[in-house]
Write a protein that holds these residues in place. Structure first.
Motif, PDB file in Angstrom:
ATOM      1  N   ALA A 159       0.841  -1.197   0.000  1.00  0.00           N
ATOM      2  CA  ALA A 159       0.000   0.000   0.000  1.00  0.00           C
ATOM      3  C   ALA A 159       0.878   1.251   0.000  1.00  0.00           C
ATOM      4  O   ALA A 159       0.658   2.183  -0.782  1.00  0.00           O
ATOM      5  N   ALA A 160       1.897   1.248   0.855  1.00  0.00           N
ATOM      6  CA  ALA A 160       2.773   2.417   0.932  1.00  0.00           C
ATOM      7  C   ALA A 160       3.516   2.631  -0.377  1.00  0.00           C
ATOM      8  O   ALA A 160       3.681   3.763  -0.837  1.00  0.00           O
ATOM      9  N   GLN A 161       3.940   1.531  -0.992  1.00  0.00           N
ATOM     10  CA  GLN A 161       4.652   1.653  -2.265  1.00  0.00           C
ATOM     11  C   GLN A 161       3.760   2.263  -3.337  1.00  0.00           C
ATOM     12  O   GLN A 161       4.196   3.106  -4.123  1.00  0.00           O
ATOM     13  N   LEU A 162       2.487   1.834  -3.373  1.00  0.00           N
ATOM     14  CA  LEU A 162       1.586   2.353  -4.401  1.00  0.00           C
ATOM     15  C   LEU A 162       1.332   3.839  -4.202  1.00  0.00           C
ATOM     16  O   LEU A 162       1.377   4.628  -5.147  1.00  0.00           O
ATOM     17  N   ILE A 163       1.082   4.237  -2.948  1.00  0.00           N
ATOM     18  CA  ILE A 163       0.779   5.643  -2.678  1.00  0.00           C
ATOM     19  C   ILE A 163       2.009   6.517  -2.964  1.00  0.00           C
ATOM     20  O   ILE A 163       1.940   7.493  -3.714  1.00  0.00           O
ATOM     21  N   LEU A 164       3.147   6.121  -2.378  1.00  0.00           N
ATOM     22  CA  LEU A 164       4.360   6.913  -2.578  1.00  0.00           C
ATOM     23  C   LEU A 164       4.780   6.895  -4.042  1.00  0.00           C
ATOM     24  O   LEU A 164       5.208   7.913  -4.591  1.00  0.00           O
ATOM     25  N   GLY A 165       4.651   5.724  -4.671  1.00  0.00           N
ATOM     26  CA  GLY A 165       5.033   5.602  -6.077  1.00  0.00           C
ATOM     27  C   GLY A 165       4.217   6.540  -6.942  1.00  0.00           C
ATOM     28  O   GLY A 165       4.738   7.190  -7.857  1.00  0.00           O
ATOM     29  N   PHE A 166       2.936   6.664  -6.628  1.00  0.00           N
ATOM     30  CA  PHE A 166       2.061   7.554  -7.395  1.00  0.00           C
ATOM     31  C   PHE A 166       2.497   9.009  -7.223  1.00  0.00           C
ATOM     32  O   PHE A 166       2.661   9.750  -8.198  1.00  0.00           O
ATOM     33  N   ILE A 167       2.712   9.381  -5.954  1.00  0.00           N
ATOM     34  CA  ILE A 167       3.111  10.765  -5.682  1.00  0.00           C
ATOM     35  C   ILE A 167       4.413  11.095  -6.418  1.00  0.00           C
ATOM     36  O   ILE A 167       4.537  12.125  -7.091  1.00  0.00           O
ATOM     37  N   ILE A 168       5.367  10.173  -6.314  1.00  0.00           N
ATOM     38  CA  ILE A 168       6.664  10.427  -6.938  1.00  0.00           C
ATOM     39  C   ILE A 168       6.536  10.508  -8.460  1.00  0.00           C
ATOM     40  O   ILE A 168       7.126  11.377  -9.102  1.00  0.00           O
ATOM     41  N   ALA A 169       5.705   9.617  -9.029  1.00  0.00           N
ATOM     42  CA  ALA A 169       5.546   9.625 -10.484  1.00  0.00           C
ATOM     43  C   ALA A 169       4.921  10.926 -10.953  1.00  0.00           C
ATOM     44  O   ALA A 169       5.335  11.507 -11.967  1.00  0.00           O
ATOM     45  N   VAL A 170       3.923  11.411 -10.204  1.00  0.00           N
ATOM     46  CA  VAL A 170       3.262  12.660 -10.578  1.00  0.00           C
ATOM     47  C   VAL A 170       4.268  13.813 -10.569  1.00  0.00           C
ATOM     48  O   VAL A 170       4.295  14.644 -11.476  1.00  0.00           O
ATOM     49  N   ILE A 171       5.119  13.819  -9.526  1.00  0.00           N
ATOM     50  CA  ILE A 171       6.113  14.896  -9.436  1.00  0.00           C
ATOM     51  C   ILE A 171       7.142  14.779 -10.567  1.00  0.00           C
ATOM     52  O   ILE A 171       7.497  15.770 -11.211  1.00  0.00           O
ATOM     53  N   MET A 172       7.574  13.536 -10.813  1.00  0.00           N
ATOM     54  CA  MET A 172       8.645  13.367 -11.797  1.00  0.00           C
ATOM     55  C   MET A 172       8.182  13.617 -13.224  1.00  0.00           C
ATOM     56  O   MET A 172       8.984  13.832 -14.130  1.00  0.00           O
ATOM     57  N   LYS A 173       6.880  13.543 -13.401  1.00  0.00           N
ATOM     58  CA  LYS A 173       6.353  13.774 -14.737  1.00  0.00           C
ATOM     59  C   LYS A 173       6.514  15.247 -15.131  1.00  0.00           C
ATOM     60  O   LYS A 173       6.657  15.579 -16.304  1.00  0.00           O
ATOM     61  N   GLU A 174       6.511  16.105 -14.134  1.00  0.00           N
ATOM     62  CA  GLU A 174       6.658  17.532 -14.412  1.00  0.00           C
ATOM     63  C   GLU A 174       8.073  17.821 -14.899  1.00  0.00           C
ATOM     64  O   GLU A 174       9.027  17.211 -14.439  1.00  0.00           O
ATOM     65  N   LYS A 175       8.162  18.743 -15.834  1.00  0.00           N
ATOM     66  CA  LYS A 175       9.483  19.065 -16.370  1.00  0.00           C
ATOM     67  C   LYS A 175      10.111  20.170 -15.537  1.00  0.00           C
ATOM     68  O   LYS A 175      10.028  21.333 -15.855  1.00  0.00           O
ATOM     69  N   LEU A 176      10.725  19.776 -14.431  1.00  0.00           N
ATOM     70  CA  LEU A 176      11.389  20.737 -13.556  1.00  0.00           C
ATOM     71  C   LEU A 176      12.888  20.643 -13.791  1.00  0.00           C
ATOM     72  O   LEU A 176      13.389  19.616 -14.252  1.00  0.00           O
TER      73      LEU A 176
END
Lengths: 293, 474
Positions: free
Chosen positions: A81-98
Motif C-alpha cells: 500500500a505504501a509503495q503504491l501511494i508513494l510511487g504515485f506521488i513520486i511519479a506525478v512529481i517526476m512527470k513535471e518538467k522541472l
C-alpha cells in the motif's frame, strides 16, 4: 476459432518451457506435499514414517506458526500500500518538467539495482542505535530514536521501511512510463477549461492510471514475499519472532531445526495462502483484459 | 477465445508458482558459498593402493580436499600453515569458511543430502549426537592403528580428556578437537579502581551490585550476548546464570526428558540476566551477537563482559585493542549452586560421504597434531588449544599469559575449565530445538515482552510439545 492444427503447433512450441516448469516447479511441489505427510526430522528419536495430516493439525496449536500468519499479512499489505501511494506521488512529481529532474530520476531508481541482501545490510547499519544514521537524523529534530532492531514494534516498522524504500522506485517507474503515454490533449483541454493542477491529477491522471495501479499492485503482492532476504539480514525473524513470516518460519524449521516434514507442511500452507490471495486478483486481471478487447 | 484465455491463465499460474518457489526456497546463506562447492569432483585416484604404500607422505598426491566450517582463530592459523602441508603431501585443501550459523546450516544440509562435496567438516560438540545418530561422519577411531596413522602425530592421550569425550558418540571417537572453550569474566581494572571496588564479583548478587555502581552512560557496566535467540547466542551467555543457580533443562537427562526450564532456580537466573541487560548494558544489547560483545570490550566501551575465554586473543589483539594493560580475568560469579562455566569443544571430522576418506584422515591428523596446534597458536590468535602439551609449552605461555595486575589469564582459564559444565548443552540430537526455544524465551524477557516467569512457563509448555513430537517424551 483456431484450427486443431494450430493448436497442435501451440503445444509443440510450449513443450520445452512446460518441461522445464514441470521439472523445476511441479515436481518439487509434489515432493513437498509428500514430505509434509511424513515425520521426517533429523533431530527426532524415531525414524521417519507416514503420519497423514498430523503435521497440519500440529500447525494450528503451534503459537509460533500462528504468530507468523498476521505478520506475513502485515508485511504484504502495508509495504505494498505504501509503495503504491508513494510511487504515485513520486511519479506525478517526476512527470513535471522541472530543472534537474533527469538527475533526480537517476538517483531515484538507484535502489532498484541493489540486491535485497545489500539493502538489508545497509539498513542494518542505518538502524544500529549507536552508529546508525536513522537515529542521528531523528536526534537533529530532537527525537530520541528507539532501539530499532531490538524492539518488536520498531523491528517490524524497520522491515517495512526497508521494503518501501527498496521497491517504491519500481512502482513509481511503472506509473511514470504509463503516464507518459497519456494523451497530452486531455490535459490541455483541462487547462483551457480552468482546471487546477491538483484537479487534473485527481480527475485525469488517477482514472487513466487505474489499470496500471491494479496490475502493478498485483505484481507487488506476489513479489512482496521476496522480502525474505531483508528479514534474514535485518532481524533474522526477531526479536522474539516479531518479524517472522510464515515462509521464514518454514525456512527455520527446515534448515535450522531439520524438521523436514513439519517444514514442508508449513510451506504447503504458505503456498495455499498465497494462492488464496493472488488467484482472485489474477482472475480479475484476466476479466479486465477480456473487457478491454 | 476460450482457449486463449485458458492458456494465458495457465501461464500466469505457472509464473506465480515459479516466483513463489524462487522467493521461498532460495536461501541467501547458501548463495555465496555454492561456487566453491558445486563443480567439484576431486578424484580419489590414490585410495586403491593406500594400505600397501603405508607411510608414504605423497601417496595422496593430487587429491583435492574441501573443508567446510566458519572463520575462527583456528582456521585462520591453519590457513597460514597450509602451504607446508600441501608441499609435503601434494594434497590440496580448499577452505570454505562462512559465518557460524550459515556454516552449521550448510554442513548439515550437505551431510543430510549426502552430496559428498566436502571431505572435512567442523563440528561443535553440541551437535555430536545429531551427526553420530545420522551417521554423517566417519569415526576417526576407525583409522587408529592402521598403517595410515602416525601414532606420534595422532597421540590421542595428549588431548584434553573432556574435549575428546565431547566428540564421542556411542563411546566411539568420531572427531578430533581443536578448540576448547569456556566462559570467563573480563573486567576493567581501571574502572573498578576508579569506583573503589577491590575485586571481581564473587556471586551474581555481587555482580548486579557492582554493575549498578559502575554503570555510566559513557561506559555501561556489562555486555552479554543478547542474540541470536539460539544456543550459539543468548543461551550460551545465559547458561552460566542458569547452571549457576542449579537449574536443569530436564528432570533427569537422559532418562526423564520432562523439561524443567521454569523451575524457581531458572526464573531467578533469568531475572538476574534480564536485570543486567535492561539496566546496566549498552543500548541495543538485545541484538548483540558475540562479535558485538567482543568489540565492545576490545574498544573499551564496556566495563565487564562474560564470554568465551578464547576471545581474549581477539579482545587483546595488539593491533586493535584499546584495553591492553587494563583487564582483569576471573572465573564467572557463583549462583546458589556455585560457579558454573560454559563448555564447548569444536572439532574436525571426516564426512562419511567424502570420496577421499584416507586423504581426509591424513589432513585431520596433521591439522590437530600437537606441533600444528602449537604453531597455529603462535601464528594466530588461537589460544583455545586442546592439547595438554601445548598448554605447557613455554612459547605458548609467554604469548598468552596476560597479567595486568589482576591475576593470570591462563590461570583463570584453567580454573574456569575446572568448573565448566560438561553437558552445558544436553547432548542429544533434539537439543537445537530446545535451545532455540530457550533462546526465544530469554529474548522475550530481555526486551520486556514477557516477565522471566511468563517467558519460561511458555517455553516449558512448548518444549513438552516439541519433545513429544520428536519422540523424546511420551
Amino acid at each position: 476459432m483456431h484450427s486443431s492444427n494450430a493448436q497442435r503447433a501451440y503445444y509443440k512450441y510450449l513443450a520445452p518451457t512446460m518441461a522445464v516448469i514441470f521439472l523445476l516447479t511441479v515436481v518439487p511441489i509434489i515432493v513437498t506435499v509428500v514430505l509434509s505427510l511424513t515425520s521426517l526430522s533429523y533431530r527426532s528419536a524415531n525414524p521417519s514414517r507416514f503420519i497423514g495430516i498430523q503435521n497440519y493439525v500440529r500447525l494450528f496449536s503451534d503459537e509460533r506458526f500462528l504468530n507468523s500468519i498476521p505478520i506475513s499479512i502485515i508485511l504484504i499489505v502495508v509495504p505494498v500500500a505504501a509503495q503504491l501511494i508513494l510511487g504515485f506521488i513520486i511519479a506525478v512529481i517526476m512527470k513535471e518538467k522541472l530543472p534537474g529532474m533527469g538527475w533526480l530520476r537517476l538517483l531515484f531508481v538507484a535502489p532498484m539495482v541493489l540486491p535485497p541482501i545489500v539493502m538489508g545490510l545497509m539498513w542494518r547499519i542505518l538502524f544500529t542505535p549507536q552508529l546508525g544514521g536513522v537515529n542521528y537524523l531523528l536526534s537533529l529534530v530532537g527525537i530520541t530514536g528507539p532501539n530499532w532492531l531490538s524492539d518488536p514494534t520498531y523491528a517490524l516498522l524497520a522491515v517495512i521501511m526497508a521494503a518501501v524504500w527498496g521497491w517504491t522506485p519500481f512502482v513509481g517507474l511503472m506509473f511514470l512510463t504509463s503516464m507518459q503515454s497519456f494523451p497530452v490533449d486531455i490535459y490541455e483541454a483541462a487547462v483551457i477549461d480552468g482546471a487546477s493542477w491538483t484537479k487534473s491529477v485527481r480527475y485525469i491522471t488517477l482514472p487513466l492510471l487505474r489499470p496500471t495501479i491494479f496490475v502493478v499492485g498485483v505484481f507487488r503482492v506476489i513479489e512482496a514475499l521476496a522480502i525474505f532476504p531483508i528479514i534474514f539480514i535485518l532481524t533474522n525473524g526477531g526479536p522474539a519472532g516479531a518479524t517472522e513470516t510464515v515462509n521464514f518460519y518454514g525456512y527455520v524449521s527446515g534448515f535450522n531445526f531439520l524438521r523436514i516434514g513439519y517444514a514442508s507442511a508449513i510451506m504447503v500452507f504458505f503456498f495455499m495462502m498465497l494462492l488464496l490471495i493472488t488467484a482472485p486478483s489474477v482472475g480479475f486481471l484476466l476479466r479486465n483484459q477480456q473487457m478491454e478487447r | 477465445m476460450k482457449y486463449r484465455r485458458l492458456s494465458s491463465l495457465k501461464a500466469i499460474v505457472a509464473f506465480l508458482v515459479f516466483t513463489l518457489l524462487i522467493s521461498a526456497c532460495s536461501s541467501p546463506a547458501s548463495a555465496p558459498a555454492s561456487s566453491d562447492a558445486a563443480g567439484d569432483t576431486a578424484s580419489d585416484a590414490a585410495s586403491g593402493d593406500a594400505a600397501a604404500s603405508g607411510g608414504d607422505a605423497r601417496q595422496f598426491e593430487g587429491t583435492e580436499l574441501n573443508l567446510l566450517y566458519f572463520a575462527m582463530t583456528y582456521t585462520d592459523g591453519l590457513q597460514q600453515l597450509l602451504p607446508e602441508f600441501e608441499e609435503e603431501t601434494g594434497i590440496k585443501v580448499n577452505f570454505e569458511l562462512l559465518d557460524e550459523q550459515a556454516s552449521v546450516q550448510k554442513t548439515q544440509l550437505e551431510l543430510a543430502s549426502g552430496t559428498g562435496n566436502y571431505d572435512i567438516v567442523g563440528i561443535q560438540s553440541g551437535n555430536m549426537p545429531l551427526y553420530g545418530q545420522n551417521g554423517w561422519v566417519t569415526p576417526v577411531e576407525n583409522f587408529y592403528g592402521t598403517p595410515l596413522s602416525d601414532p606420534d602425530a595422532l597421540n590421542p592421550d595428549d588431548f584434553i580428556g573432556s574435549t575428546m569425550d565431547a566428540l564421542k558418540y556411542d563411546g566411539v571417537q568420531q572427531c578430533l578437537p581443536m578448540f576448547a572453550a569456556t566462559t570467563i569474566l573480563y573486567y576493567r581494572l581501571d574502572i573498578f579502581e576508579e569506583f573503589g571496588i577491590d575485586g571481581p564479583p564473587a556471586t551474581y548478587d555481587d555482580l548486579i551490585e557492582i554493575a549498578s555502581q559502575i554503570d555510566t552512560d559513557a561506559i555501561p557496566a556489562i555486555a552479554l550476548r543478547g542474540s541470536p535467540p539460539s544456543p550459539a547466542g543468548n543461551v550460551w551467555s545465559f547458561g552460566t546464570f542458569f547452571h549457576g543457580e542449579g537449574a536443569q533443562y530436564f528432570a533427569d537427562f537422559p532418562n526423564d526428558m520432562t523439561p524443567t526450564v521454569n523451575s524457581p532456580e531458572a526464573i531467578t537466573a533469568l531475572e538476574n540476566f534480564v536485570e543486567l541487560l535492561q539496566n546496566y548494558a549498552p543500548d541495543g544489547v538485545a541484538s548483540y551477537v558475540f562479535n558485538d560483545v567482543v568489540t565492545a570490550m576490545q574498544q573499551g566501551n564496556v566495563a565487564m563482559v562474560i564470554d568465551g575465554a578464547p576471545l581474549a586473543g581477539r579482545i587483546l589483539n595488539p593491533d586493535e585493542s584499546k584495553v591492553i594493560d587494563k583487564l582483569g580475568f576471573a572465573v564467572v560469579p557463583a549462583g546458589a549452586a556455585g560457579q558454573k562455566a560454559a563448555f564447548v569443544a569444536h572439532g574436525l571430522c571426516i564426512a562419511a560421504d567424502s570420496p577421499n576418506q584416507e586423504a581426509a584422515y591424513k589432513f585431520l591428523e596433521w591439522a590437530t597434531s600437537a606441533e600444528t596446534m602449537r604453531q597455529v597458536a603462535l601464528a594466530s590468535n588461537h589460544l583455545a588449544v586442546t592439547r595438554d602439551s601445548v598448554w605447557e609449552d613455554p612459547d605458548f605461555i609467554a604469548k598468552y599469559d596476560f597479567d595486568y595486575g589482576g591475576g593470570s589469564f591462563l590461570t583463570a582459564y584453567q580454573d574456569s575449565l575446572a568448573v565448566a559444565v560438561p553437558d552445558y548443552f544436553p547432548p542429544f540430537a533434539g537439543w537445537e530445538l530446545i535451545g532455540q526455544r530457550m533462546g526465544q524465551a530469554v529474548q522475550e524477557a530481555e526486551i520486556g515482552e514477557k516477565t522471566p516467569e511468563e517467558a519460561l512457563n511458555d517455553a516449558n509448555e512448548d518444549m513438552i510439545r516439541i519433545l513429544q513430537d520428536e519422540g523424546y517424551l511420551q
